[in-house]
Design a protein around this motif. Structure first.
Motif, PDB file in Angstrom:
ATOM      1  N   SER A  44       0.879  -1.069   0.073  1.00 47.23           N
ATOM      2  CA  SER A  44      -0.132  -0.044   0.023  1.00 47.23           C
ATOM      3  C   SER A  44       0.888   1.124   0.117  1.00 47.23           C
ATOM      4  CB  SER A  44      -0.956   0.054   1.270  1.00 47.23           C
ATOM      5  OG  SER A  44      -0.209   0.090   2.511  1.00 47.23           O
ATOM      6  N   VAL A  45       0.371   2.423  -0.231  1.00 49.48           N
ATOM      7  CA  VAL A  45       1.185   3.509  -0.521  1.00 49.48           C
ATOM      8  C   VAL A  45       0.235   4.417   0.338  1.00 49.48           C
ATOM      9  CG1 VAL A  45       1.800   5.435  -2.056  1.00 49.48           C
ATOM     10  CG2 VAL A  45       1.928   3.038  -2.993  1.00 49.48           C
ATOM     11  N   THR A 103       5.463   6.829   0.809  1.00 53.12           N
ATOM     12  CA  THR A 103       5.990   5.709   1.560  1.00 53.12           C
ATOM     13  C   THR A 103       5.120   4.364   0.991  1.00 53.12           C
ATOM     14  OG1 THR A 103       6.441   7.028   3.601  1.00 53.12           O
ATOM     15  CG2 THR A 103       5.700   4.495   3.895  1.00 53.12           C
ATOM     16  N   ILE A 104       5.828   3.374   0.787  1.00 49.64           N
ATOM     17  CA  ILE A 104       5.390   2.029   0.473  1.00 49.64           C
ATOM     18  C   ILE A 104       5.483   0.922   1.665  1.00 49.64           C
ATOM     19  CG2 ILE A 104       5.518  -0.002  -1.172  1.00 49.64           C
ATOM     20  CD1 ILE A 104       6.839   2.168  -3.070  1.00 49.64           C
ATOM     21  N   THR A 105       4.277   0.587   1.948  1.00 48.13           N
ATOM     22  CA  THR A 105       4.259  -0.364   3.431  1.00 48.13           C
ATOM     23  C   THR A 105       4.057  -1.756   2.663  1.00 48.13           C
ATOM     24  OG1 THR A 105       3.565   1.433   4.706  1.00 48.13           O
ATOM     25  CG2 THR A 105       3.126  -0.943   5.407  1.00 48.13           C
ATOM     26  N   VAL A 110      -1.196   5.605  -8.146  1.00 44.07           N
ATOM     27  CA  VAL A 110      -0.969   6.627  -6.782  1.00 44.07           C
ATOM     28  C   VAL A 110      -1.530   7.942  -7.489  1.00 44.07           C
ATOM     29  CG1 VAL A 110       0.332   7.912  -5.166  1.00 44.07           C
ATOM     30  CG2 VAL A 110       0.697   5.404  -5.770  1.00 44.07           C
ATOM     31  N   GLU A 111      -2.352   8.661  -6.648  1.00 44.39           N
ATOM     32  CA  GLU A 111      -2.733  10.108  -6.804  1.00 44.39           C
ATOM     33  C   GLU A 111      -1.762  10.966  -5.894  1.00 44.39           C
ATOM     34  OE1 GLU A 111      -4.824  11.345  -9.431  1.00 44.39           O
ATOM     35  OE2 GLU A 111      -5.081   9.441 -10.130  1.00 44.39           O
ATOM     36  N   MET A 112      -0.775  11.766  -6.463  1.00 43.05           N
ATOM     37  CA  MET A 112       0.018  12.507  -5.703  1.00 43.05           C
ATOM     38  C   MET A 112      -0.496  13.993  -5.678  1.00 43.05           C
ATOM     39  SD  MET A 112       4.148  12.669  -5.939  1.00 43.05           S
ATOM     40  CE  MET A 112       4.531  10.992  -5.315  1.00 43.05           C
ATOM     41  N   PRO A 113      -0.881  14.405  -4.439  1.00 49.63           N
ATOM     42  CA  PRO A 113      -1.107  15.952  -4.511  1.00 49.63           C
ATOM     43  C   PRO A 113       0.251  16.807  -4.511  1.00 49.63           C
ATOM     44  CG  PRO A 113      -1.339  14.822  -2.283  1.00 49.63           C
ATOM     45  CD  PRO A 113      -0.897  13.813  -3.135  1.00 49.63           C
TER      46      PRO A 113
END
Length: 150
Positions: free
Chosen positions: A31-32, A51-53, A135-138
């Motif tokens: 998950s990110v 962060t990738i968990t 991923v949607e990166m703000p």
């Protein structure tokens, strides 16, 4: 001619099925979180952090990142203040891969347009074993610091 007892056959079948398929608790479970891009000062390059968990029992590897917002996305690590491009990053089992200011980071190169605070950049993370993640990166302020929220 003897027929095998039905309970014995059913038990053997159940035991055989229990050993295959089912849920694999050892697989990578990725998950990110905490993704962001500081508003870039340059019109053609920006940095990205996340962060990738991995909550699974199998390690994986981030092998590439792509985005329609950039001609190229490269991955970099930082060791003793020196930035170096890398082709992959390990994602440990039951661990995290952290991209943060001053450390591992993504570089969005050949930007198709300059991202502004409030925009969202879509990116695709590709892994060696797991399926890709979108991923949607703000885009945050140029001085955004996740520890303070400003």
């Amino acid at each position: 001619m003897r027929r095998p007892a039905v309970p014995a056959v059913a038990l053997a079948g159940a035991l055989a099925l229990a050993g295959c398929g089912g849920s694999d608790s050892a697989a990578a479970d990725l998950s990110v979180a905490a993704s962001y891009m500081p508003q870039p000062v340059s019109a053609d390059m920006a940095a990205g952090f996340l962060t990738i968990t991995n909550e699974g029992g199998t390690k994986d590897e981030l092998t590439s990142v792509t985005s329609d917002a950039a001609g190229e996305v490269t991955m970099h690590d930082t060791v003793n203040g020196a930035m170096e491009e890398v082709t992959s990053f390990p994602v440990p089992a039951h661990g995290r891969l952290v991209f943060k200011s001053g450390g591992n980071h993504l570089m969005f190169e050949k930007l198709k347009r300059k991202p502004r605070q409030g925009d969202t950049i879509a990116l695709r993370l590709t892994f060696a074993k797991s399926g890709p993640l979108t991923v949607e990166m703000p885009v945050k302020s140029a001085t955004y610091n996740p520890s303070t929220g400003h």
